[in-house]
Motif scaffolding. Structure first.
Motif, PDB file in Angstrom:
ATOM      1  N   SER A  82       0.819  -1.221   0.000  1.00 57.40           N
ATOM      2  CA  SER A  82       0.000   0.000   0.000  1.00 57.40           C
ATOM      3  C   SER A  82       0.845   1.260   0.000  1.00 57.40           C
ATOM      4  O   SER A  82       0.453   2.289  -0.558  1.00 57.40           O
ATOM      5  N   LYS A  83       2.048   1.179   0.601  1.00 57.31           N
ATOM      6  CA  LYS A  83       2.917   2.364   0.632  1.00 57.31           C
ATOM      7  C   LYS A  83       3.420   2.746  -0.762  1.00 57.31           C
ATOM      8  O   LYS A  83       3.880   3.866  -0.986  1.00 57.31           O
ATOM      9  N   HIS A  84       3.322   1.784  -1.698  1.00 55.96           N
ATOM     10  CA  HIS A  84       3.748   2.045  -3.077  1.00 55.96           C
ATOM     11  C   HIS A  84       2.561   2.104  -4.032  1.00 55.96           C
ATOM     12  O   HIS A  84       2.729   1.986  -5.248  1.00 55.96           O
ATOM     13  N   ALA A  85       1.371   2.287  -3.498  1.00 62.24           N
ATOM     14  CA  ALA A  85       0.154   2.267  -4.320  1.00 62.24           C
ATOM     15  C   ALA A  85       0.177   3.314  -5.423  1.00 62.24           C
ATOM     16  O   ALA A  85      -0.483   3.147  -6.461  1.00 62.24           O
ATOM     17  N   ILE A  86       0.950   4.369  -5.250  1.00 60.38           N
ATOM     18  CA  ILE A  86       1.033   5.431  -6.249  1.00 60.38           C
ATOM     19  C   ILE A  86       1.541   4.885  -7.590  1.00 60.38           C
ATOM     20  O   ILE A  86       1.248   5.445  -8.657  1.00 60.38           O
ATOM     21  N   LEU A  87       2.262   3.751  -7.555  1.00 66.29           N
ATOM     22  CA  LEU A  87       2.845   3.182  -8.772  1.00 66.29           C
ATOM     23  C   LEU A  87       1.808   2.539  -9.676  1.00 66.29           C
ATOM     24  O   LEU A  87       2.125   2.147 -10.803  1.00 66.29           O
ATOM     25  N   LYS A  88       0.568   2.441  -9.220  1.00 65.68           N
ATOM     26  CA  LYS A  88      -0.504   1.920 -10.078  1.00 65.68           C
ATOM     27  C   LYS A  88      -0.949   2.964 -11.092  1.00 65.68           C
ATOM     28  O   LYS A  88      -1.550   2.621 -12.113  1.00 65.68           O
TER      29      LYS A  88
ATOM     30  N   ALA B 269       5.051  -4.573 -15.840  1.00 65.45           N
ATOM     31  CA  ALA B 269       4.036  -5.501 -15.347  1.00 65.45           C
ATOM     32  C   ALA B 269       4.173  -5.782 -13.859  1.00 65.45           C
ATOM     33  O   ALA B 269       3.255  -6.314 -13.237  1.00 65.45           O
ATOM     34  N   SER B 270       5.320  -5.399 -13.277  1.00 63.99           N
ATOM     35  CA  SER B 270       5.577  -5.610 -11.844  1.00 63.99           C
ATOM     36  C   SER B 270       5.451  -4.319 -11.031  1.00 63.99           C
ATOM     37  O   SER B 270       5.838  -4.290  -9.873  1.00 63.99           O
ATOM     38  N   TYR B 271       4.928  -3.267 -11.653  1.00 65.18           N
ATOM     39  CA  TYR B 271       4.819  -1.941 -11.016  1.00 65.18           C
ATOM     40  C   TYR B 271       6.194  -1.375 -10.657  1.00 65.18           C
ATOM     41  O   TYR B 271       6.340  -0.641  -9.678  1.00 65.18           O
ATOM     42  N   ALA B 272       7.220  -1.693 -11.446  1.00 67.72           N
ATOM     43  CA  ALA B 272       8.578  -1.285 -11.094  1.00 67.72           C
ATOM     44  C   ALA B 272       9.166  -0.216 -12.006  1.00 67.72           C
ATOM     45  O   ALA B 272      10.367   0.051 -11.952  1.00 67.72           O
ATOM     46  N   THR B 273       8.354   0.382 -12.847  1.00 67.33           N
ATOM     47  CA  THR B 273       8.779   1.550 -13.616  1.00 67.33           C
ATOM     48  C   THR B 273       7.535   2.335 -13.997  1.00 67.33           C
ATOM     49  O   THR B 273       6.436   1.771 -14.061  1.00 67.33           O
TER      50      THR B 273
ATOM     51  N   LYS C 117      -0.741  -8.758  -7.325  1.00 67.93           N
ATOM     52  CA  LYS C 117      -1.846  -8.002  -6.754  1.00 67.93           C
ATOM     53  C   LYS C 117      -1.325  -6.728  -6.112  1.00 67.93           C
ATOM     54  O   LYS C 117      -0.139  -6.599  -5.795  1.00 67.93           O
ATOM     55  N   SER C 118      -2.211  -5.788  -5.915  1.00 61.89           N
ATOM     56  CA  SER C 118      -1.855  -4.562  -5.195  1.00 61.89           C
ATOM     57  C   SER C 118      -2.695  -4.495  -3.926  1.00 61.89           C
ATOM     58  O   SER C 118      -3.900  -4.755  -3.958  1.00 61.89           O
ATOM     59  N   LYS C 119      -2.055  -4.197  -2.808  1.00 62.30           N
ATOM     60  CA  LYS C 119      -2.751  -4.183  -1.520  1.00 62.30           C
ATOM     61  C   LYS C 119      -3.402  -2.828  -1.246  1.00 62.30           C
ATOM     62  O   LYS C 119      -2.985  -1.817  -1.778  1.00 62.30           O
TER      63      LYS C 119
END
Length: 527
Positions: A48-54, A217-221, A525-527
């Motif tokens: 959730s702390k990285h939810a902005i990456l969605k 696809a991994s929310y890493a960029t 998944k994203s929390k």
């Protein structure tokens, strides 16, 4: 009577070849699955702390402008996410995390002081980090092209695309893995190793931008700069469930990527992989520069006025048969268009003889590219010999991947494509399909015969990228669109092709399909 028997025998032979290819395909998948399915590793869910990456890069840039998000926090989130997933997917070739954080803090200072409207227009992605394939020159970063002989090479200046992205305010955060010399359906080399598909780590993420697709696809960029000479943007986007756009060749400046000067006549084009369609047009505008207007990216198109054509499969003997679940995805898209876009003509099937020779046509037009493959093998010292490299490979002495050696042998020792035939067929192909599509038509076509293949299995089906490559041979735009998952949880999708300089049509259809079919297929998944 004899003619009838010949035709009948021809049909029987085609049916035999069809079933033989299907049997071979299933056998390959079965035996490779025995090894790779046991080695599948899950990708960590997005905290959730990285939810902005969605969010899209466009939305992130807007938040930075409105002081709702600090660039430093965004860059730090991307760095932390990369460190979570990279040990599993092996996508990053080299990083500049600390430099990126320093640059992000400077962005935050500028935003706090205040920028004029004119300055904001010049920097539409101010403070948003990006990654790019290692073949794209970034000053001070490695520039190996995946070649062992170039493992110590460092770029002395930025490529034109990197300059344009920087000028638009984007921050380079790292470079990503690639196949040796960029031409293969996997992302692997002897310098950085092999990149895994985040949906199934025993499968290929595609090539040559496979690492970029795996990161996305991994929310890493947040921004993923790619390039495409034979499907290198669209193939990884397909295998990893993302959107990918290949702009009309000649519209993007190639200076500083894969030894290009930027003025070559080529099938090559820079593009982007993205989680959201809305990012593709504004990012393409940046790397297209003054030529962006010619792509009609801002053209106001009513989806109901677009003419739709579709291609379910081809009779190209070089490629595998299209799997049933991929045909099903195509049929669902056509059905949705037919049901909802009632003012448009019903989608019509399309085929041309050129689709039966996709790989061979691409192979011919590759001979017109300015690259000397044999010379590139040795870092421009001397021309390599494919047979000698194969002998060295068998003896464990070669510093090249097997697919590169096979490619060199094909170029040097296998028969060349008849130039008169290839140019005549290509011209007839272009004339027919582009006349049919016109300024308001698109072709929906398969992305590939099957979903992401197991690692190394591409060596047994080396031509299956031809559905992507034929687009390059036609020198037209195409967008890869995800259409959900198959029964194994792997991404499905189709390509949307338009006549040259009608990129906006491709993206309009991509946006419609994104809304109707759920958009990108994330690997966790994203929390």
């Amino acid at each position: 009577m004899f003619e009838f028997q010949s035709v009948n025998m021809g049909k029987k032979l085609k049916i035999f070849i069809l079933y033989a290819k299907l049997l071979l395909d299933f056998a390959i998948d079965f035996f490779f699955s025995l090894y790779w399915d046991k080695r599948k590793k899950p990708i960590p869910d997005l905290e959730s702390k990285h939810a902005i990456l969605k969010e899209s890069a466009t939305a992130l840039a807007k938040k930075i402008r409105n002081k709702e998000l600090k660039s430093e926090d965004l860059v730090r989130a991307v760095v932390e996410r990369i460190k979570e997933v990279n040990p599993i997917i092996n996508a990053i070739a080299a990083d500049r995390y600390e430099a990126a954080l320093t640059e992000a803090r400077e962005v935050d200072r500028l935003v706090a002081v205040g920028l004029s409207e004119q300055e904001w227009q010049k920097k539409p992605f101010l403070g948003v980090p990006f990654t790019t394939k290692e073949s794209q020159a970034i000053k001070g970063m490695p520039l190996t092209m995946g070649l062992w002989s170039r493992r110590k090479e460092v770029a002395s200046e930025d490529s034109e695309a990197i300059i344009r992205l920087k000028n638009a305010g984007a921050i380079p955060i790292g470079s990503s893995n690639l196949p040796e010399l960029l031409v293969w359906q996997e992302t692997r080399n002897l310098v950085y190793g092999m990149t895994n598909n985040p949906h199934h780590t025993g499968r290929s993420p595609g090539g040559s931008s496979g690492a970029e697709a795996a990161l996305t696809a991994s929310y890493a960029t947040t921004i993923s700069l790619c390039s495409d000479l034979g499907g290198s943007t669209r193939m990884p986007a397909f295998y990893c469930g993302m959107f990918g756009h290949h702009p009309t060749p000649g519209s993007t400046n190639l200076r500083g990527v894969f030894f290009r000067n930027g003025d070559e006549e080529s099938m090559f084009s820079l593009g982007f992989i993205a989680k959201h369609v809305e990012d593709l047009a504004p990012l393409t505008k940046i790397v297209a520069g003054d030529k962006a207007k010619g792509l009609n990216l801002d053209k106001d198109v009513d989806i109901k006025n677009i003419k739709f054509y579709y291609l379910e499969s081809t009779n190209d003997v070089c490629v595998s048969s299209v799997r049933a679940e991929l045909k099903g995805a195509m049929k669902r898209a056509i059905s949705k268009i037919t049901q909802e876009l009632t003012t448009a003509d019903a989608p019509q099937p399309y085929h041309h003889e050129g689709f039966n020779h996709m790989y061979v046509l691409w192979k011919y037009w590759m001979t017109k590219e300015p690259d000397n493959t044999a010379l590139l093998y040795t870092n421009n010292t001397t021309e390599a010999n494919g047979i000698l490299e194969l002998i060295k490979k068998v003896c464990g002495l070669s510093k090249h991947c097997l697919f590169s050696v096979v490619r060199l042998i094909e170029l040097q020792f296998l028969p060349a494509v008849d130039s008169a035939w290839a140019e005549k067929l290509t011209k007839e192909f272009k004339d027919d399909i582009f006349t049919k599509l016109g300024e308001n038509g698109v072709l929906l076509m398969p992305s590939a015969p099957h979903v992401a293949p197991y690692h190394y299995s591409c060596l047994l089906r080396p031509f299956n990228f031809a559905y992507f490559a034929v687009v390059n041979a036609l020198k037209c735009p195409a967008t890869q669109v995800p259409l959900g998952k198959d029964s194994q949880g792997l991404p499905l999708g189709i390509q949307v092709l338009a006549a040259p300089n009608n990129d906006g049509l491709c993206l309009t259809v991509a946006r419609y399909l994104e809304k109707e079919f759920g958009g990108s297929v994330m690997a966790c998944k994203s929390k």
